[in-house]
Write a protein that holds these residues in place. Structure first.
Motif, mmCIF file in Angstrom:
data_model
loop_
_atom_site.group_PDB
_atom_site.id
_atom_site.type_symbol
_atom_site.label_atom_id
_atom_site.label_comp_id
_atom_site.label_asym_id
_atom_site.label_seq_id
_atom_site.Cartn_x
_atom_site.Cartn_y
_atom_site.Cartn_z
ATOM 1 N N LEU A 10 2.571 7.296 -1.960
ATOM 2 C CA LEU A 10 3.354 8.773 -1.315
ATOM 3 C C LEU A 10 4.554 8.179 -0.607
ATOM 4 O O LEU A 10 5.766 8.500 -0.912
ATOM 5 N N SER A 11 4.202 7.689 0.600
ATOM 6 C CA SER A 11 5.445 7.301 1.640
ATOM 7 C C SER A 11 6.015 5.995 1.376
ATOM 8 O O SER A 11 7.039 5.899 2.138
ATOM 9 N N GLU A 12 5.189 5.155 0.644
ATOM 10 C CA GLU A 12 5.892 3.760 0.269
ATOM 11 C C GLU A 12 6.073 2.978 1.758
ATOM 12 O O GLU A 12 6.878 1.828 1.730
ATOM 13 N N TYR A 13 5.256 3.205 2.756
ATOM 14 C CA TYR A 13 4.935 2.364 4.018
ATOM 15 C C TYR A 13 4.092 1.445 3.611
ATOM 16 O O TYR A 13 3.324 1.271 2.393
ATOM 17 N N ARG A 14 4.025 0.149 4.399
ATOM 18 C CA ARG A 14 3.311 -0.943 4.038
ATOM 19 C C ARG A 14 1.908 -0.591 4.543
ATOM 20 O O ARG A 14 1.722 -0.052 5.570
ATOM 21 N N ILE A 15 0.870 -0.858 3.835
ATOM 22 C CA ILE A 15 -0.510 -0.803 4.213
ATOM 23 C C ILE A 15 -1.231 -2.124 4.424
ATOM 24 O O ILE A 15 -1.325 -3.181 3.511
ATOM 25 N N ASN A 19 -6.709 -0.919 6.158
ATOM 26 C CA ASN A 19 -6.327 0.254 6.807
ATOM 27 C C ASN A 19 -6.058 1.104 5.279
ATOM 28 O O ASN A 19 -5.937 0.379 4.018
ATOM 29 N N GLY A 20 -5.852 2.380 5.385
ATOM 30 C CA GLY A 20 -5.600 3.188 4.272
ATOM 31 C C GLY A 20 -6.911 3.397 3.453
ATOM 32 O O GLY A 20 -7.749 3.088 3.393
ATOM 33 N N LEU A 33 -3.124 4.667 -0.450
ATOM 34 C CA LEU A 33 -2.786 5.576 0.210
ATOM 35 C C LEU A 33 -2.901 5.264 1.650
ATOM 36 O O LEU A 33 -3.954 5.052 2.025
ATOM 37 N N GLY A 34 -1.739 5.256 2.495
ATOM 38 C CA GLY A 34 -1.885 4.678 3.978
ATOM 39 C C GLY A 34 -2.439 5.538 4.915
ATOM 40 O O GLY A 34 -2.976 4.889 5.866
ATOM 41 N N SER A 35 -2.589 6.827 4.731
ATOM 42 C CA SER A 35 -3.107 7.561 5.915
ATOM 43 C C SER A 35 -3.789 8.971 5.323
ATOM 44 O O SER A 35 -3.615 9.020 4.005
ATOM 45 N N SER A 36 -4.410 9.606 6.225
ATOM 46 C CA SER A 36 -5.096 10.693 5.678
ATOM 47 C C SER A 36 -4.043 11.958 5.336
ATOM 48 O O SER A 36 -4.296 12.564 4.342
ATOM 49 N N LYS A 37 -3.114 11.854 5.927
ATOM 50 C CA LYS A 37 -1.998 12.522 5.758
ATOM 51 C C LYS A 37 -1.228 12.520 4.075
ATOM 52 O O LYS A 37 -1.209 13.519 3.527
ATOM 53 N N ALA A 38 -1.311 11.193 3.998
ATOM 54 C CA ALA A 38 -0.678 10.763 2.566
ATOM 55 C C ALA A 38 -2.025 11.214 1.502
ATOM 56 O O ALA A 38 -1.356 11.614 0.306
ATOM 57 N N THR A 54 9.389 10.715 3.945
ATOM 58 C CA THR A 54 8.902 9.699 3.110
ATOM 59 C C THR A 54 10.242 9.026 2.616
ATOM 60 O O THR A 54 11.505 9.465 2.861
ATOM 61 N N GLN A 55 10.045 7.809 2.157
ATOM 62 C CA GLN A 55 11.258 6.838 1.662
ATOM 63 C C GLN A 55 11.716 7.352 0.642
ATOM 64 O O GLN A 55 12.934 7.381 0.426
#
Length: 81
Positions: A10-15, A19-20, A33-38, A54-55
């Motif tokens: 979703l966010s394209e952040y590194r995991i 984590n995730g 998915l990196g977080s519970s929000k994502a 998000t990116q």
């Protein structure tokens, strides 16, 4: 030392490892998915391009582009009469 990281779907952040969440879609494709929000927003089928943090949204709205890659100006030629 190289650490194998994944990208959040979703966010394209590194995991980073440990984590995730990893969700397997119905078609069998793994989704990281990196977080519970994502995770929550993915379950709600929200589009990443409509979420400001998000990116995908930043890319769509041209945020964070380096100033060195400015648009080249073109000069129009004048007609000779």
């Amino acid at each position: 030392m190289v650490i194998a990281t994944e990208l959040c779907a979703l966010s394209e952040y590194r995991i980073y490892p440990g984590n995730g969440k990893l969700m397997i879609r119905r078609d069998g494709k793994p989704v990281f998915l990196g977080s519970s929000k994502a995770f929550s927003l993915t379950i709600q089928r929200k589009k990443a391009a409509k979420l400001v943090w998000t990116q995908a949204w930043r890319r769509l709205h041209k945020k964070g582009m380096s100033e060195t890659t400015t648009k080249k100006r073109t000069r129009r030629t004048n007609k000779v009469q």
